[in-house]
Enzyme design. Structure first.
Site, PDB file in Angstrom:
ATOM      1  N   LEU A  55       0.833  -1.198   0.000  1.00 26.29           N
ATOM      2  CA  LEU A  55       0.000   0.000   0.000  1.00 26.29           C
ATOM      3  C   LEU A  55       0.868   1.248   0.000  1.00 26.29           C
ATOM      4  CD1 LEU A  55      -2.786   1.338   0.156  1.00 26.29           C
ATOM      5  CD2 LEU A  55      -2.632   1.192   2.647  1.00 26.29           C
ATOM      6  N   TYR A  56       1.982   1.202   0.717  1.00 27.88           N
ATOM      7  CA  TYR A  56       2.907   2.337   0.707  1.00 27.88           C
ATOM      8  C   TYR A  56       3.315   2.669  -0.727  1.00 27.88           C
ATOM      9  CZ  TYR A  56       7.353   4.830   1.046  1.00 27.88           C
ATOM     10  OH  TYR A  56       8.371   5.732   0.884  1.00 27.88           O
ATOM     11  N   ALA A  57       3.709   1.643  -1.488  1.00 24.03           N
ATOM     12  CA  ALA A  57       4.110   1.848  -2.878  1.00 24.03           C
ATOM     13  C   ALA A  57       2.954   2.407  -3.701  1.00 24.03           C
ATOM     14  CB  ALA A  57       4.593   0.531  -3.477  1.00 24.03           C
TER      15      ALA A  57
ATOM     16  N   THR B  18       0.483   4.294  -2.673  1.00 26.21           N
ATOM     17  CA  THR B  18       0.238   5.707  -2.374  1.00 26.21           C
ATOM     18  C   THR B  18       1.312   6.592  -3.002  1.00 26.21           C
ATOM     19  OG1 THR B  18       1.424   5.599  -0.238  1.00 26.21           O
ATOM     20  CG2 THR B  18      -0.954   5.180  -0.201  1.00 26.21           C
ATOM     21  N   LYS B  19       2.536   6.087  -3.078  1.00 28.47           N
ATOM     22  CA  LYS B  19       3.592   6.868  -3.723  1.00 28.47           C
ATOM     23  C   LYS B  19       3.368   6.945  -5.240  1.00 28.47           C
ATOM     24  CE  LYS B  19       6.217   8.395  -0.439  1.00 28.47           C
ATOM     25  NZ  LYS B  19       6.393   9.863  -0.272  1.00 28.47           N
TER      26      LYS B  19
END
Length: 438
Positions: free
Chosen positions: A249-251, A253-254
Protein backbone atom coordinates in the site's frame (compact mmCIF):
# COMPACT_ATOMS: atom_id res chain seq x y z
CA UNK A 1 -31.69 26.55 23.16
CA UNK A 2 -34.01 27.95 20.53
CA UNK A 3 -35.55 24.53 19.84
CA UNK A 4 -35.78 23.81 23.55
CA UNK A 5 -37.61 27.12 24.22
CA UNK A 6 -40.04 26.39 21.45
CA UNK A 7 -40.66 22.94 22.90
CA UNK A 8 -41.21 24.35 26.42
CA UNK A 9 -43.68 27.00 25.15
CA UNK A 10 -45.79 24.63 23.08
CA UNK A 11 -49.14 23.48 24.63
CA UNK A 12 -51.90 21.22 23.36
CA UNK A 13 -54.61 22.92 21.22
CA UNK A 14 -57.73 24.15 23.12
CA UNK A 15 -60.76 23.91 20.80
CA UNK A 16 -63.46 25.60 22.91
CA UNK A 17 -64.44 24.96 26.51
CA UNK A 18 -64.00 21.60 28.14
CA UNK A 19 -64.32 20.09 31.56
CA UNK A 20 -61.04 19.71 33.39
CA UNK A 21 -61.27 16.20 34.73
CA UNK A 22 -58.95 14.70 37.36
CA UNK A 23 -57.34 12.47 34.78
CA UNK A 24 -56.49 15.48 32.68
CA UNK A 25 -55.04 17.35 35.67
CA UNK A 26 -52.95 14.31 36.45
CA UNK A 27 -51.80 14.29 32.86
CA UNK A 28 -50.76 17.93 33.08
CA UNK A 29 -48.79 17.31 36.25
CA UNK A 30 -47.08 14.33 34.66
CA UNK A 31 -46.12 16.43 31.66
CA UNK A 32 -44.80 19.19 33.89
CA UNK A 33 -42.67 16.65 35.78
CA UNK A 34 -41.48 15.23 32.49
CA UNK A 35 -40.62 18.71 31.26
CA UNK A 36 -38.58 19.45 34.39
CA UNK A 37 -36.80 16.12 34.04
CA UNK A 38 -36.01 16.88 30.40
CA UNK A 39 -34.76 20.36 31.30
CA UNK A 40 -32.42 19.08 34.01
CA UNK A 41 -31.22 16.28 31.70
CA UNK A 42 -30.31 18.85 29.05
CA UNK A 43 -28.57 21.04 31.61
CA UNK A 44 -26.57 18.04 32.89
CA UNK A 45 -25.65 17.02 29.36
CA UNK A 46 -24.54 20.56 28.60
CA UNK A 47 -22.36 20.62 31.70
CA UNK A 48 -20.74 17.33 30.71
CA UNK A 49 -20.02 18.67 27.23
CA UNK A 50 -18.49 21.84 28.66
CA UNK A 51 -16.22 19.78 30.91
CA UNK A 52 -15.20 17.61 27.95
CA UNK A 53 -14.41 20.59 25.73
CA UNK A 54 -12.45 22.22 28.55
CA UNK A 55 -10.48 19.03 29.17
CA UNK A 56 -9.53 18.81 25.49
CA UNK A 57 -8.46 22.43 25.19
CA UNK A 58 -4.78 23.41 25.62
CA UNK A 59 -3.64 24.42 29.10
CA UNK A 60 -2.21 27.83 28.47
CA UNK A 61 -1.84 30.15 31.45
CA UNK A 62 -3.65 33.42 31.30
CA UNK A 63 -5.92 34.53 28.51
CA UNK A 64 -5.74 32.80 25.14
CA UNK A 65 -4.39 34.93 22.32
CA UNK A 66 -7.17 35.20 19.70
CA UNK A 67 -4.53 35.52 16.94
CA UNK A 68 -3.18 32.04 17.68
CA UNK A 69 -4.54 28.64 16.72
CA UNK A 70 -4.44 26.01 19.46
CA UNK A 71 -4.07 22.32 18.68
CA UNK A 72 -5.33 19.51 20.91
CA UNK A 73 -1.74 18.63 21.89
CA UNK A 74 -1.32 22.08 23.44
CA UNK A 75 0.85 23.48 20.65
CA UNK A 76 -0.11 26.83 19.20
CA UNK A 77 0.71 28.55 15.95
CA UNK A 78 0.11 32.12 14.95
CA UNK A 79 0.68 35.41 16.65
CA UNK A 80 3.31 38.12 16.18
CA UNK A 81 6.21 36.35 17.93
CA UNK A 82 5.53 33.14 15.99
CA UNK A 83 5.47 35.06 12.71
CA UNK A 84 8.80 36.70 13.56
CA UNK A 85 10.37 33.28 14.09
CA UNK A 86 8.93 32.05 10.80
CA UNK A 87 10.28 35.05 8.87
CA UNK A 88 13.68 34.89 10.54
CA UNK A 89 14.14 31.20 9.75
CA UNK A 90 13.01 31.65 6.14
CA UNK A 91 15.26 34.65 5.47
CA UNK A 92 18.07 33.87 3.05
CA UNK A 93 21.56 35.12 3.84
CA UNK A 94 22.10 38.36 1.87
CA UNK A 95 24.30 37.95 -1.17
CA UNK A 96 24.53 34.17 -0.73
CA UNK A 97 21.17 32.44 -0.47
CA UNK A 98 19.02 32.19 -3.56
CA UNK A 99 15.96 30.31 -2.35
CA UNK A 100 13.34 30.42 0.37
CA UNK A 101 12.33 26.83 1.01
CA UNK A 102 9.52 25.26 2.99
CA UNK A 103 10.68 21.76 4.00
CA UNK A 104 7.86 19.45 5.08
CA UNK A 105 8.84 16.49 7.22
CA UNK A 106 11.78 18.59 8.40
CA UNK A 107 12.27 16.63 11.63
CA UNK A 108 12.44 13.39 9.66
CA UNK A 109 15.66 11.65 8.63
CA UNK A 110 16.08 13.11 5.13
CA UNK A 111 14.30 16.35 6.02
CA UNK A 112 16.80 17.17 8.77
CA UNK A 113 19.80 16.65 6.52
CA UNK A 114 18.33 18.59 3.58
CA UNK A 115 17.27 21.49 5.82
CA UNK A 116 20.75 21.67 7.37
CA UNK A 117 22.46 21.62 3.98
CA UNK A 118 20.29 24.40 2.58
CA UNK A 119 20.72 26.56 5.67
CA UNK A 120 24.51 26.08 5.67
CA UNK A 121 24.83 27.45 2.16
CA UNK A 122 22.67 30.49 2.96
CA UNK A 123 19.19 29.63 1.73
CA UNK A 124 16.16 30.56 3.79
CA UNK A 125 14.62 27.44 5.33
CA UNK A 126 11.46 26.86 7.33
CA UNK A 127 10.58 23.38 8.58
CA UNK A 128 7.18 21.80 9.12
CA UNK A 129 6.59 18.51 10.93
CA UNK A 130 3.78 16.87 12.91
CA UNK A 131 6.14 14.79 15.13
CA UNK A 132 3.91 11.71 14.94
CA UNK A 133 4.67 8.56 16.91
CA UNK A 134 5.28 6.13 14.02
CA UNK A 135 8.72 5.80 15.61
CA UNK A 136 10.24 7.30 18.75
CA UNK A 137 9.32 11.03 18.75
CA UNK A 138 12.30 11.79 21.00
CA UNK A 139 14.61 11.13 18.04
CA UNK A 140 12.61 13.64 16.01
CA UNK A 141 12.85 16.13 18.86
CA UNK A 142 16.62 15.64 18.95
CA UNK A 143 16.75 16.39 15.22
CA UNK A 144 14.58 19.44 15.83
CA UNK A 145 17.07 20.68 18.43
CA UNK A 146 19.87 20.14 15.91
CA UNK A 147 18.03 22.27 13.37
CA UNK A 148 17.23 24.96 15.92
CA UNK A 149 20.94 25.32 16.65
CA UNK A 150 21.51 25.73 12.91
CA UNK A 151 18.90 28.48 12.76
CA UNK A 152 16.02 26.48 11.29
CA UNK A 153 12.64 26.87 12.96
CA UNK A 154 10.44 23.77 12.68
CA UNK A 155 6.75 24.61 12.86
CA UNK A 156 4.75 21.88 14.54
CA UNK A 157 1.75 21.14 12.35
CA UNK A 158 0.26 18.83 9.76
CA UNK A 159 0.27 19.11 5.97
CA UNK A 160 -3.48 18.39 6.09
CA UNK A 161 -4.01 21.65 8.01
CA UNK A 162 -4.97 23.97 5.16
CA UNK A 163 -5.27 27.04 7.39
CA UNK A 164 -1.73 26.56 8.67
CA UNK A 165 -0.27 26.12 5.18
CA UNK A 166 -2.06 29.20 3.90
CA UNK A 167 -0.80 31.18 6.87
CA UNK A 168 2.79 30.10 6.21
CA UNK A 169 2.55 31.27 2.60
CA UNK A 170 0.95 34.49 3.76
CA UNK A 171 3.86 35.19 6.07
CA UNK A 172 6.59 33.99 3.66
CA UNK A 173 6.43 33.94 -0.17
CA UNK A 174 8.30 30.63 -0.55
CA UNK A 175 10.13 30.16 -3.84
CA UNK A 176 10.41 26.39 -3.35
CA UNK A 177 8.83 23.55 -1.42
CA UNK A 178 10.82 20.45 -0.51
CA UNK A 179 8.01 18.02 0.31
CA UNK A 180 9.38 15.13 2.37
CA UNK A 181 6.50 14.64 4.84
CA UNK A 182 4.97 11.18 4.41
CA UNK A 183 3.90 8.05 6.21
CA UNK A 184 6.91 5.82 5.64
CA UNK A 185 7.42 2.08 5.97
CA UNK A 186 6.22 -0.86 3.89
CA UNK A 187 5.06 -3.28 6.60
CA UNK A 188 3.26 -0.77 8.83
CA UNK A 189 0.68 -0.30 6.07
CA UNK A 190 -0.84 -3.64 7.05
CA UNK A 191 -1.47 -2.29 10.56
CA UNK A 192 -2.58 1.25 9.82
CA UNK A 193 -3.51 1.68 6.15
CA UNK A 194 -5.47 4.87 6.79
CA UNK A 195 -2.35 6.76 7.85
CA UNK A 196 -0.85 6.25 4.39
CA UNK A 197 -3.89 7.63 2.60
CA UNK A 198 -4.08 10.51 5.09
CA UNK A 199 -0.44 11.59 4.69
CA UNK A 200 0.72 10.41 1.28
CA UNK A 201 -2.39 11.19 -0.72
CA UNK A 202 -4.71 13.58 1.16
CA UNK A 203 -1.78 15.52 2.64
CA UNK A 204 -0.05 15.83 -0.73
CA UNK A 205 -3.24 17.04 -2.40
CA UNK A 206 -3.82 19.60 0.36
CA UNK A 207 -0.29 20.95 -0.09
CA UNK A 208 -0.72 21.17 -3.87
CA UNK A 209 -4.08 22.91 -3.46
CA UNK A 210 -2.44 25.62 -1.40
CA UNK A 211 0.58 25.90 -3.71
CA UNK A 212 -1.57 26.23 -6.83
CA UNK A 213 -3.56 29.12 -5.35
CA UNK A 214 -0.73 31.32 -4.06
CA UNK A 215 1.04 33.89 -6.16
CA UNK A 216 3.77 33.38 -7.09
CA UNK A 217 3.45 29.61 -7.14
CA UNK A 218 6.50 27.81 -5.70
CA UNK A 219 8.50 25.13 -7.49
CA UNK A 220 8.01 21.79 -5.76
CA UNK A 221 10.42 18.89 -5.27
CA UNK A 222 8.88 15.92 -3.51
CA UNK A 223 9.76 12.43 -2.31
CA UNK A 224 8.46 9.48 -4.25
CA UNK A 225 10.05 6.07 -3.65
CA UNK A 226 11.81 3.18 -5.35
CA UNK A 227 8.90 1.12 -4.01
CA UNK A 228 6.85 2.23 -7.03
CA UNK A 229 8.76 -0.32 -9.14
CA UNK A 230 6.99 -3.02 -7.14
CA UNK A 231 7.07 -6.43 -8.79
CA UNK A 232 9.03 -5.21 -11.79
CA UNK A 233 11.74 -7.79 -12.61
CA UNK A 234 13.75 -5.71 -15.10
CA UNK A 235 16.94 -4.39 -13.51
CA UNK A 236 18.34 -1.88 -12.98
CA UNK A 237 15.15 0.11 -12.48
CA UNK A 238 14.78 2.99 -14.92
CA UNK A 239 12.35 5.90 -14.79
CA UNK A 240 10.82 4.55 -18.03
CA UNK A 241 10.02 1.12 -16.53
CA UNK A 242 6.50 0.08 -15.64
CA UNK A 243 5.25 1.05 -12.19
CA UNK A 244 1.75 -0.43 -12.27
CA UNK A 245 2.43 -3.44 -10.03
CA UNK A 246 2.89 -2.09 -6.49
CA UNK A 247 3.75 -4.72 -3.88
CA UNK A 248 2.52 -2.67 -0.90
CA UNK A 249 0.00 0.00 0.00
CA UNK A 250 2.91 2.34 0.71
CA UNK A 251 4.11 1.85 -2.88
CA UNK A 252 0.58 2.37 -4.20
CA UNK A 253 0.24 5.71 -2.37
CA UNK A 254 3.59 6.87 -3.72
CA UNK A 255 2.56 5.88 -7.24
CA UNK A 256 -0.71 7.73 -6.70
CA UNK A 257 1.35 10.76 -5.70
CA UNK A 258 3.16 10.67 -9.04
CA UNK A 259 -0.15 10.65 -10.92
CA UNK A 260 -1.50 13.47 -8.73
CA UNK A 261 1.64 15.50 -9.44
CA UNK A 262 1.07 15.03 -13.18
CA UNK A 263 -2.49 16.28 -12.81
CA UNK A 264 -1.56 19.46 -10.92
CA UNK A 265 1.25 20.14 -13.35
CA UNK A 266 -1.08 19.74 -16.34
CA UNK A 267 -4.02 21.75 -14.98
CA UNK A 268 -2.42 24.40 -12.79
CA UNK A 269 1.11 24.85 -14.14
CA UNK A 270 2.93 23.73 -10.99
CA UNK A 271 6.59 22.87 -11.49
CA UNK A 272 7.03 19.42 -9.94
CA UNK A 273 10.04 17.12 -9.56
CA UNK A 274 9.63 13.68 -7.98
CA UNK A 275 12.58 11.82 -6.48
CA UNK A 276 12.52 8.04 -6.17
CA UNK A 277 14.75 7.32 -3.18
CA UNK A 278 16.48 3.93 -2.86
CA UNK A 279 16.95 2.61 0.73
CA UNK A 280 18.48 5.67 2.37
CA UNK A 281 20.70 5.14 5.44
CA UNK A 282 23.07 7.06 7.65
CA UNK A 283 23.36 9.08 10.90
CA UNK A 284 20.07 10.31 12.41
CA UNK A 285 18.30 7.56 10.48
CA UNK A 286 14.95 5.86 10.98
CA UNK A 287 14.73 3.14 13.67
CA UNK A 288 12.37 1.06 11.50
CA UNK A 289 15.05 0.54 8.84
CA UNK A 290 16.96 -2.76 8.85
CA UNK A 291 20.48 -1.30 9.25
CA UNK A 292 19.26 0.65 12.30
CA UNK A 293 17.48 -2.12 14.20
CA UNK A 294 20.12 -4.67 13.17
CA UNK A 295 22.69 -2.48 14.94
CA UNK A 296 20.47 -2.21 18.02
CA UNK A 297 19.73 -5.94 18.18
CA UNK A 298 23.32 -7.05 17.55
CA UNK A 299 24.41 -4.92 20.52
CA UNK A 300 21.62 -6.44 22.64
CA UNK A 301 22.39 -10.00 21.55
CA UNK A 302 18.96 -10.44 19.98
CA UNK A 303 18.27 -12.52 16.88
CA UNK A 304 18.01 -10.60 13.64
CA UNK A 305 16.00 -11.80 10.62
CA UNK A 306 17.89 -12.37 7.38
CA UNK A 307 15.37 -12.72 4.58
CA UNK A 308 15.81 -14.84 1.50
CA UNK A 309 13.51 -15.41 -1.46
CA UNK A 310 11.11 -18.35 -1.52
CA UNK A 311 13.44 -20.10 -3.99
CA UNK A 312 16.43 -19.45 -1.75
CA UNK A 313 17.49 -16.42 -3.77
CA UNK A 314 19.37 -13.48 -2.29
CA UNK A 315 17.55 -10.41 -0.99
CA UNK A 316 19.51 -7.27 -1.88
CA UNK A 317 19.06 -3.52 -1.57
CA UNK A 318 20.55 -0.50 -3.31
CA UNK A 319 21.65 1.16 -0.05
CA UNK A 320 22.18 4.90 -0.61
CA UNK A 321 24.03 7.09 1.88
CA UNK A 322 22.24 10.18 3.14
CA UNK A 323 24.87 12.68 1.92
CA UNK A 324 24.43 11.43 -1.65
CA UNK A 325 20.65 11.78 -1.34
CA UNK A 326 21.00 15.33 0.02
CA UNK A 327 23.16 16.34 -2.96
CA UNK A 328 20.49 14.95 -5.27
CA UNK A 329 17.72 16.84 -3.44
CA UNK A 330 19.59 20.13 -3.52
CA UNK A 331 20.44 19.67 -7.21
CA UNK A 332 16.76 19.03 -7.96
CA UNK A 333 15.86 22.29 -6.20
CA UNK A 334 18.62 24.21 -7.98
CA UNK A 335 17.52 23.00 -11.42
CA UNK A 336 13.79 23.33 -10.88
CA UNK A 337 12.07 25.84 -13.13
CA UNK A 338 9.44 28.31 -12.05
CA UNK A 339 5.82 27.28 -11.94
CA UNK A 340 3.79 28.89 -14.70
CA UNK A 341 0.46 29.38 -12.97
CA UNK A 342 -0.90 32.22 -10.91
CA UNK A 343 -3.88 32.28 -8.58
CA UNK A 344 -4.88 28.77 -9.57
CA UNK A 345 -4.69 29.37 -13.33
CA UNK A 346 -2.10 27.90 -15.68
CA UNK A 347 -0.29 30.37 -17.95
CA UNK A 348 1.88 27.91 -19.88
CA UNK A 349 3.62 24.48 -19.86
CA UNK A 350 5.45 23.72 -16.63
CA UNK A 351 8.35 21.46 -15.73
CA UNK A 352 7.51 17.86 -14.69
CA UNK A 353 10.34 15.44 -13.82
CA UNK A 354 11.04 12.11 -12.13
CA UNK A 355 14.49 10.90 -11.06
CA UNK A 356 15.96 7.81 -9.41
CA UNK A 357 18.35 8.61 -6.58
CA UNK A 358 20.23 5.46 -5.63
CA UNK A 359 23.73 4.06 -5.25
CA UNK A 360 23.63 1.74 -8.31
CA UNK A 361 25.32 -1.07 -6.33
CA UNK A 362 22.87 -3.51 -4.69
CA UNK A 363 24.27 -5.32 -1.66
CA UNK A 364 22.85 -8.56 -0.17
CA UNK A 365 21.33 -7.96 3.25
CA UNK A 366 23.54 -10.73 4.65
CA UNK A 367 26.60 -8.70 3.58
CA UNK A 368 25.24 -5.63 5.36
CA UNK A 369 25.05 -7.69 8.54
CA UNK A 370 28.64 -8.82 8.05
CA UNK A 371 29.84 -5.22 7.81
CA UNK A 372 27.94 -4.31 10.99
CA UNK A 373 29.50 -7.29 12.80
CA UNK A 374 32.99 -6.05 11.95
CA UNK A 375 32.22 -2.45 12.92
CA UNK A 376 30.54 -3.40 16.20
CA UNK A 377 33.07 -6.19 16.92
CA UNK A 378 30.18 -8.48 17.80
CA UNK A 379 28.73 -11.57 16.17
CA UNK A 380 25.12 -11.36 15.05
CA UNK A 381 22.57 -13.99 16.00
CA UNK A 382 21.23 -14.57 12.48
CA UNK A 383 17.84 -16.09 11.85
CA UNK A 384 17.37 -16.90 8.17
CA UNK A 385 13.76 -16.91 7.00
CA UNK A 386 11.70 -16.59 3.84
CA UNK A 387 10.77 -13.03 2.95
CA UNK A 388 7.17 -12.45 4.09
CA UNK A 389 4.39 -11.43 1.72
CA UNK A 390 3.81 -8.10 3.43
CA UNK A 391 5.05 -5.71 0.79
CA UNK A 392 8.80 -6.37 0.74
CA UNK A 393 10.42 -7.11 -2.62
CA UNK A 394 13.47 -9.25 -3.32
CA UNK A 395 15.77 -6.57 -4.70
CA UNK A 396 16.14 -2.93 -5.68
CA UNK A 397 18.68 -1.54 -8.12
CA UNK A 398 18.73 2.04 -9.43
CA UNK A 399 19.65 3.27 -12.87
CA UNK A 400 20.66 6.88 -12.16
CA UNK A 401 21.83 7.87 -15.65
CA UNK A 402 19.02 10.41 -16.04
CA UNK A 403 19.86 12.08 -12.71
CA UNK A 404 23.52 12.11 -13.72
CA UNK A 405 22.72 13.96 -16.95
CA UNK A 406 20.14 16.41 -15.61
CA UNK A 407 21.24 16.94 -12.00
CA UNK A 408 24.93 16.08 -12.05
CA UNK A 409 24.08 13.39 -9.50
CA UNK A 410 26.91 11.01 -8.66
CA UNK A 411 26.77 8.74 -5.58
CA UNK A 412 30.12 8.70 -3.80
CA UNK A 413 29.69 6.63 -0.64
CA UNK A 414 30.06 2.83 -0.54
CA UNK A 415 28.21 0.82 2.12
CA UNK A 416 31.30 0.10 4.23
CA UNK A 417 32.11 3.82 4.54
CA UNK A 418 28.52 4.86 5.12
CA UNK A 419 27.84 2.26 7.81
CA UNK A 420 31.05 3.24 9.61
CA UNK A 421 29.71 6.80 9.89
CA UNK A 422 26.31 5.55 11.01
CA UNK A 423 27.73 3.26 13.73
CA UNK A 424 29.94 6.08 15.02
CA UNK A 425 26.85 8.32 15.33
CA UNK A 426 24.71 5.54 16.83
CA UNK A 427 27.17 4.67 19.58
CA UNK A 428 27.62 8.34 20.51
CA UNK A 429 23.91 9.16 20.41
CA UNK A 430 22.82 6.23 22.59
CA UNK A 431 25.99 5.94 24.69
CA UNK A 432 24.71 8.02 27.63
CA UNK A 433 22.03 5.48 28.44
CA UNK A 434 19.51 8.30 28.71
CA UNK A 435 18.22 7.63 25.20
CA UNK A 436 16.62 4.32 24.30
CA UNK A 437 17.11 2.69 20.92
CA UNK A 438 13.93 0.66 21.39
Amino acid sequence: MKDKSRFMSESPPSPGKFKMEKSYVHSLRSRASLGKLTLWSLISLGAILLVFVWSQSPRHPGRLDPTRHYLTNGYAWGGSSWERRVRSSARARPGVGMMTVLVTGAAGFIGTHVSSALKRRGDGVLGLDNFNSYYDPSLKRARQALLERAGVFVVEGDINDEALLRKLFEVVPFTHVMHLAAQAGVRYAMENPGSYVHSNIAGFVNLLEVCKSVSPQPSIVWASSSSVYGLNTKVPFSEKDRTDQPASLYAATKKAGEEIAHTYNHIYGLSLTGLRFFTVYGPWGRPDMAYFFFTRDILKGKAIPIFEAANGGTVARDFTYIDDIVRGCVAALDTSERSTGSGGKKKGPAQLRLFNLGNTSPVPVADLVGILERLLKMKANRKVMTIPRNGDVQFTHANVSLAQRKLGYQPRTDLQTGLKKFVWWYLRFYASGKKSAG
